[in-house]
Design an enzyme around this catalytic site. Structure first.
Site, PDB file in Angstrom:
ATOM      1  N   SER A 146     -67.454 -56.218 -73.083  1.00 19.10           N
ATOM      2  CA  SER A 146     -66.046 -56.641 -73.055  1.00 19.10           C
ATOM      3  C   SER A 146     -65.250 -55.625 -73.866  1.00 19.10           C
ATOM      4  O   SER A 146     -65.790 -55.013 -74.801  1.00 19.10           O
ATOM      5  CB  SER A 146     -65.908 -58.021 -73.708  1.00 19.10           C
ATOM      6  OG  SER A 146     -64.538 -58.292 -73.996  1.00 19.10           O
ATOM      7  N   TYR A 159     -68.193 -63.802 -80.809  1.00 28.12           N
ATOM      8  CA  TYR A 159     -68.239 -63.309 -79.414  1.00 28.12           C
ATOM      9  C   TYR A 159     -67.981 -61.805 -79.371  1.00 28.12           C
ATOM     10  O   TYR A 159     -68.725 -61.048 -78.739  1.00 28.12           O
ATOM     11  CB  TYR A 159     -67.211 -64.044 -78.550  1.00 28.12           C
ATOM     12  CG  TYR A 159     -67.085 -63.453 -77.164  1.00 28.12           C
ATOM     13  CD1 TYR A 159     -68.094 -63.633 -76.215  1.00 28.12           C
ATOM     14  CD2 TYR A 159     -65.966 -62.690 -76.798  1.00 28.12           C
ATOM     15  CE1 TYR A 159     -67.993 -63.072 -74.944  1.00 28.12           C
ATOM     16  CE2 TYR A 159     -65.858 -62.134 -75.535  1.00 28.12           C
ATOM     17  CZ  TYR A 159     -66.872 -62.320 -74.607  1.00 28.12           C
ATOM     18  OH  TYR A 159     -66.778 -61.754 -73.357  1.00 28.12           O
TER      19      TYR A 159
HETATM   20  N1  LIG Z   1     -63.387 -63.003 -67.550  1.00 25.66           N
HETATM   21  C1  LIG Z   1     -63.088 -62.313 -68.627  1.00 25.66           C
HETATM   22  O1  LIG Z   1     -61.935 -62.333 -69.072  1.00 25.66           O
HETATM   23  C2  LIG Z   1     -64.159 -61.481 -69.296  1.00 25.66           C
HETATM   24  C3  LIG Z   1     -63.753 -60.375 -70.033  1.00 25.66           C
HETATM   25  C4  LIG Z   1     -64.704 -59.573 -70.639  1.00 25.66           C
HETATM   26  C5  LIG Z   1     -66.048 -59.882 -70.505  1.00 25.66           C
HETATM   27  N2  LIG Z   1     -66.444 -60.980 -69.798  1.00 25.66           N
HETATM   28  C6  LIG Z   1     -67.880 -61.239 -69.668  1.00 25.66           C
HETATM   29  O2  LIG Z   1     -68.213 -61.297 -68.306  1.00 25.66           O
HETATM   30  C7  LIG Z   1     -69.414 -62.032 -68.131  1.00 25.66           C
HETATM   31  C8  LIG Z   1     -69.238 -62.998 -66.981  1.00 25.66           C
HETATM   32  O3  LIG Z   1     -68.254 -63.937 -67.301  1.00 25.66           O
HETATM   33  P1  LIG Z   1     -67.152 -64.421 -66.253  1.00 25.66           P
HETATM   34  O4  LIG Z   1     -65.855 -63.916 -66.705  1.00 25.66           O
HETATM   35  O5  LIG Z   1     -67.614 -64.141 -64.874  1.00 25.66           O
HETATM   36  O6  LIG Z   1     -67.134 -65.991 -66.585  1.00 25.66           O
HETATM   37  P2  LIG Z   1     -67.649 -67.250 -65.789  1.00 25.66           P
HETATM   38  O7  LIG Z   1     -66.963 -67.363 -64.474  1.00 25.66           O
HETATM   39  O8  LIG Z   1     -67.548 -68.402 -66.753  1.00 25.66           O
HETATM   40  O9  LIG Z   1     -69.189 -66.932 -65.500  1.00 25.66           O
HETATM   41  C9  LIG Z   1     -70.176 -67.008 -66.497  1.00 25.66           C
HETATM   42  C10 LIG Z   1     -71.530 -67.041 -65.833  1.00 25.66           C
HETATM   43  O10 LIG Z   1     -72.548 -67.105 -66.851  1.00 25.66           O
HETATM   44  C11 LIG Z   1     -73.413 -68.183 -66.560  1.00 25.66           C
HETATM   45  N3  LIG Z   1     -73.958 -68.795 -67.758  1.00 25.66           N
HETATM   46  C12 LIG Z   1     -73.262 -69.318 -68.803  1.00 25.66           C
HETATM   47  N4  LIG Z   1     -74.113 -69.875 -69.681  1.00 25.66           N
HETATM   48  C13 LIG Z   1     -75.373 -69.700 -69.171  1.00 25.66           C
HETATM   49  C14 LIG Z   1     -76.669 -70.063 -69.608  1.00 25.66           C
HETATM   50  N5  LIG Z   1     -76.858 -70.728 -70.755  1.00 25.66           N
HETATM   51  N6  LIG Z   1     -77.726 -69.749 -68.830  1.00 25.66           N
HETATM   52  C15 LIG Z   1     -77.547 -69.108 -67.661  1.00 25.66           C
HETATM   53  N7  LIG Z   1     -76.350 -68.714 -67.203  1.00 25.66           N
HETATM   54  C16 LIG Z   1     -75.276 -69.025 -67.947  1.00 25.66           C
HETATM   55  C17 LIG Z   1     -72.548 -69.199 -65.809  1.00 25.66           C
HETATM   56  O11 LIG Z   1     -73.365 -70.020 -64.988  1.00 25.66           O
HETATM   57  P3  LIG Z   1     -73.755 -71.563 -65.298  1.00 25.66           P
HETATM   58  O12 LIG Z   1     -72.604 -72.193 -66.000  1.00 25.66           O
HETATM   59  O13 LIG Z   1     -74.023 -72.096 -63.925  1.00 25.66           O
HETATM   60  O14 LIG Z   1     -74.997 -71.479 -66.120  1.00 25.66           O
HETATM   61  C18 LIG Z   1     -71.698 -68.264 -64.953  1.00 25.66           C
HETATM   62  O15 LIG Z   1     -72.409 -67.938 -63.768  1.00 25.66           O
HETATM   63  C19 LIG Z   1     -69.708 -62.676 -69.477  1.00 25.66           C
HETATM   64  O16 LIG Z   1     -70.722 -61.941 -70.132  1.00 25.66           O
HETATM   65  C20 LIG Z   1     -68.385 -62.559 -70.218  1.00 25.66           C
HETATM   66  O17 LIG Z   1     -68.568 -62.519 -71.612  1.00 25.66           O
HETATM   67  C21 LIG Z   1     -65.518 -61.778 -69.179  1.00 25.66           C
END
Ligand SMILES: NC(=O)c1ccc[n+]([C@@H]2O[C@H](COP(=O)([O-])OP(=O)(O)OC[C@H]3O[C@@H](n4cnc5c(N)ncnc54)[C@H](OP(=O)(O)O)[C@@H]3O)[C@@H](O)[C@H]2O)c1
Length: 266
Positions: A146, A159
């Site tokens: 991130s 985080y």
């Molecule tokens: N969106 C942003 O603004 C942003 C910015 C920078 C970085 N990121 C990073 O991008 C990555 C993906 O996030 P996203 O934005 O796509 O958010 P998201 O839509 O909430 O997706 C998160 C994913 O992680 C999975 N997950 C969460 N807890 C888990 C667990 N205990 N075991 C297995 N899987 C788990 C969730 O699946 P389940 O709930 O089904 O387990 C979901 O598929 C993350 O690493 C996040 O930190 C996001």
């Protein structure tokens, strides 16, 4: 591997494949003909995605429901893929979430679960599958960090620190593994329209709202950087500019700015 290498028939493992970036990573990889292992806790959205990808791209898709914040989750996943006889050529370590708010005001167990997912399991999966790739002399590992990993962020203290780990870990591994034919690429997204903010409990978005990218845009940047064998990439011009500007801002001021941006005050 060249930039134009074919992923057709290779196996890609995507964590966090039930929503957000993970769905887009899986879709883009399937478009290139890669077979997929989808991993997250929620089965229904992954089964739906699997059905769509099998139908549209004629690829094989395996769904593995797993809580990756549980101890031994990485070893359990490796045992399962070994039992299927699958050699993973592309590992997308993407599952993760944030916890927004006062660090000491939050239950410690929530933070520890987050760190187990964002840091510990990510490291274990990289070791387990990376060792196989290094033995075979080929493979790709993509890690989702991130832009919050580039400085300290009050409100996202643990985080942001977990993502600083991912950034440094991945860039160091890139140098270690490149000579052995394995590329490691760190993707640093900024704000994007996924469930991230809701899961993190961050409601006031202010400036962040204006910087939002679509998950598809972010995933495309990540996959392209991975295939170009880059060590890291910041998603999008504006986020890249923020990270660049940061170099010229004293760390104390960075903290003040990021605290206010995260609180939606600017
Ligand atoms: N969106 C942003 O603004 C942003 C910015 C920078 C970085 N990121 C990073 O991008 C990555 C993906 O996030 P996203 O934005 O796509 O958010 P998201 O839509 O909430 O997706 C998160 C994913 O992680 C999975 N997950 C969460 N807890 C888990 C667990 N205990 N075991 C297995 N899987 C788990 C969730 O699946 P389940 O709930 O089904 O387990 C979901 O598929 C993350 O690493 C996040 O930190 C996001």
């Amino acid at each position: 591997m060249s930039q134009r290498e074919s992923l057709a028939g290779k196996w890609a493992l995507v964590t966090g494949a039930s929503s957000g970036f993970g769905v887009e990573f899986a879709t883009l990889l399937a478009q290139q003909g890669a077979n997929l292992i989808l991993v997250a806790r929620r089965v229904a959205p992954m089964e739906q995605l699997a059905g769509r990808l099998r139908g549209e791209h004629r690829v094989r898709v395996v769904v593995e429901a797993l809580d990756l914040s549980a101890p031994e989750a990485a070893a359990a996943l490796k045992t399962r893929t070994d039992a299927h006889g699958i050699a993973v050529d592309v590992l997308v370590n993407n599952a993760g979430y944030g916890l927004y708010g006062d660090f000491v005001g939050q239950p410690l167990e929530r933070t520890m679960n987050m760190l187990r997912l964002n840091v510990v399991t990510l490291t274990e999966l990289t070791h387990l599958y990376g060792a196989d790739m290094a033995r075979r002399g080929s493979g790709h590992i993509l890690l989702t960090a991130s832009i919050l990993g580039f400085q300290a962020v009050p409100g996202y203290a643990a985080y942001a620190a977990s993502k600083a780990y991912v950034l440094h870990f991945g860039e160091a591994l890139h140098a270690e593994l490149a000579p052995r034919g394995v590329t490691v690429t760190v993707l640093a997204p900024g704000a994007a329209t996924t469930s991230f903010g809701d899961v993190a409990g961050q409601t006031d978005k202010g400036t962040l709202q204006k910087l939002m990218m679509s998950p598809r845009q972010v995933a495309e940047i990540g996959i392209a950087a991975m295939l170009r064998r880059r060590a890291s990439v910041v998603a999008g011009f504006r986020n890249g500019f923020i990270v660049f500007l940061n170099r010229f801002i004293p760390r104390a001021l960075q903290r003040r700015i990021f605290r206010r941006v995260m609180a939606g005050e600017i």
